[in-house]
Scaffold this motif. Structure first.
Motif, PDB file in Angstrom:
ATOM      1  N   UNK A 279       0.828  -1.213   0.000  1.00  0.00           N
ATOM      2  CA  UNK A 279       0.000   0.000   0.000  1.00  0.00           C
ATOM      3  C   UNK A 279       0.865   1.267   0.000  1.00  0.00           C
ATOM      4  N   UNK A 280       1.983   1.200   0.710  1.00  0.00           N
ATOM      5  CA  UNK A 280       2.868   2.367   0.810  1.00  0.00           C
ATOM      6  C   UNK A 280       3.399   2.827  -0.535  1.00  0.00           C
ATOM      7  N   UNK A 281       3.398   1.937  -1.515  1.00  0.00           N
ATOM      8  CA  UNK A 281       3.934   2.305  -2.830  1.00  0.00           C
ATOM      9  C   UNK A 281       2.841   2.413  -3.890  1.00  0.00           C
ATOM     10  N   UNK A 282       1.602   2.580  -3.433  1.00  0.00           N
ATOM     11  CA  UNK A 282       0.564   2.986  -4.389  1.00  0.00           C
ATOM     12  C   UNK A 282       0.679   4.497  -4.534  1.00  0.00           C
ATOM     13  N   UNK A 283       0.419   4.969  -5.733  1.00  0.00           N
ATOM     14  CA  UNK A 283       0.681   6.379  -6.018  1.00  0.00           C
ATOM     15  C   UNK A 283      -0.552   7.229  -5.695  1.00  0.00           C
ATOM     16  N   UNK A 284      -0.359   8.178  -4.797  1.00  0.00           N
ATOM     17  CA  UNK A 284      -1.473   9.059  -4.430  1.00  0.00           C
ATOM     18  C   UNK A 284      -1.358  10.426  -5.111  1.00  0.00           C
ATOM     19  N   UNK A 285      -0.168  10.752  -5.594  1.00  0.00           N
ATOM     20  CA  UNK A 285      -0.015  12.014  -6.339  1.00  0.00           C
ATOM     21  C   UNK A 285       0.907  11.767  -7.514  1.00  0.00           C
ATOM     22  N   UNK A 286       0.345  11.854  -8.696  1.00  0.00           N
ATOM     23  CA  UNK A 286       1.197  11.668  -9.878  1.00  0.00           C
ATOM     24  C   UNK A 286       2.223  12.794  -9.915  1.00  0.00           C
ATOM     25  N   UNK A 287       3.457  12.447 -10.256  1.00  0.00           N
ATOM     26  CA  UNK A 287       4.559  13.421 -10.283  1.00  0.00           C
ATOM     27  C   UNK A 287       4.821  14.035  -8.906  1.00  0.00           C
ATOM     28  N   UNK A 288       4.531  13.271  -7.865  1.00  0.00           N
ATOM     29  CA  UNK A 288       4.763  13.770  -6.506  1.00  0.00           C
ATOM     30  C   UNK A 288       6.187  13.524  -6.053  1.00  0.00           C
TER      31      UNK A 288
END
Ligand SMILES: [Zn+2]
Length: 316
Positions: free
Chosen positions: A156-165
């Motif tokens: 879960x920690x490496x699911x992306x919540x902000x593209x280009x974050x």
């Protein structure tokens, strides 16, 4: 009654304890992870320490660690622990202790701990999210731990919540971990403090001593900047959780780890954001809880339950 050694390896601390099969701690202690250059070094130190300080015998060892591939019993590419790319934990501890060993993902250990010794005994579909140096996820689906096709599920920690974050240690950008794990929270705090016009108690703490616990403390006292930080962190956390719930229709999410020990503020704020992200028909059915095993190390208990189950089969 069988006793087992449970070891919970984290990015910051290694907690270990000798525990009965009923979950009673007979002995426990904690080492700093960075004190060890390798897993061999850790195994040797735990053995020496127990010889000197613990009179209880044990018949097997359960180990929880991040980035574990359970099919080959190794820790693989753990971004927060620098003991090599592939670390065969089972082999290393077996060579030292000459006992049966089971190595599982730390968040799976927390989930098994919750199922066997915690509040999830009657639940079939739930998740435990561990918040610390990294973010872990233990998934219980249809009454068993979900491992995935390669034993690697739960990142879960490496699911992306902000593209280009923010850049993540995994090589990607915008991972949940870069905002909601320890360093990510502190980074957000520093950014917000830089652009605030003063008036925060957090300004009195030197940047190197700033921790999520201090930020939570300040937020509970209604410090405006700390509240803003918690608002951002809980919104990202809720976003990550909502993806899981919308796909898997879980009945309960347990939050565990250091930052969740600081009261209910984190839970209340996360719950509020969840309401807007989770589908209406699931929204009121989901429970968000702080794990009651938090204070007594559910990860150790889960690792112990796992080795017990493999030696004396019971259904977990
Ligand atoms: Zn990542």
């Amino acid at each position: 009654m069988n006793n087992y050694l449970g070891v919970d390896i984290g990015g910051t601390n290694v907690c270990f304890g000798v525990v009965t099969e009923n979950g009673e701690f007979l002995y426990e202690n904690t080492f700093k992870t960075t004190e060890f250059e390798s897993a061999e070094d850790l195994a040797e130190s735990i053995q020496q320490h127990l010889k000197k300080n613990c009179k209880h015998q044990f018949t097997g060892i359960g180990i929880g660690a991040p980035s574990v591939n359970e099919t080959n019993q190794s820790m693989e590419f753990a971004p927060n622990i620098s003991w090599g790319e592939i670390v065969p934990l089972n082999e290393i501890f077996a060579a030292k202790f000459n006992l049966p060993i089971r190595v599982i993902n730390d968040a799976n250990a927390a989930a098994i701990g919750e199922k066997v010794f915690g509040e999830a005994t009657d639940q079939n579909n739930f998740a435990v999210i561990t918040l610390g140096t990294g973010i872990g996820l233990g998934l219980y689906i249809d009454n068993k731990i979900y491992l995935g096709s390669n034993g690697l599920a739960g990142e879960l920690g490496h699911t992306i919540v902000r593209r280009d974050g923010r850049e993540c240690k995994c090589g990607n950008f915008g991972c949940l971990e870069t905002y909601v794990a320890k360093d990510g929270i502190v980074k957000t705090a520093k950014e917000k403090l830089e652009f605030s016009s003063g008036g925060s108690v957090l300004n009195n703490i030197s940047p190197s001593n700033l921790t999520p616990i201090e930020i939570m403390k300040a937020a509970r006292k209604e410090d405006p900047v700390a509240l803003e930080i918690i608002q951002t962190v809980t919104r990202d956390l809720a976003f990550g959780i909502s993806q899981l719930v919308n796909i898997l229709d879980l009945e309960c999410i347990y939050l565990s780890g250091g930052i969740t020990k600081s009261g209910n503020l984190l839970k209340r704020k996360t719950e509020k954001h969840l309401k807007s992200y989770i589908l209406p028909n699931m929204r009121d059915k989901l429970n968000l809880r702080i794990s009651t095993l938090n204070e007594i190390n559910g990860g150790i208990l889960g690792a112990v339950a796992t080795i017990h189950e493999s030696l004396v089969p019971v259904s977990i």
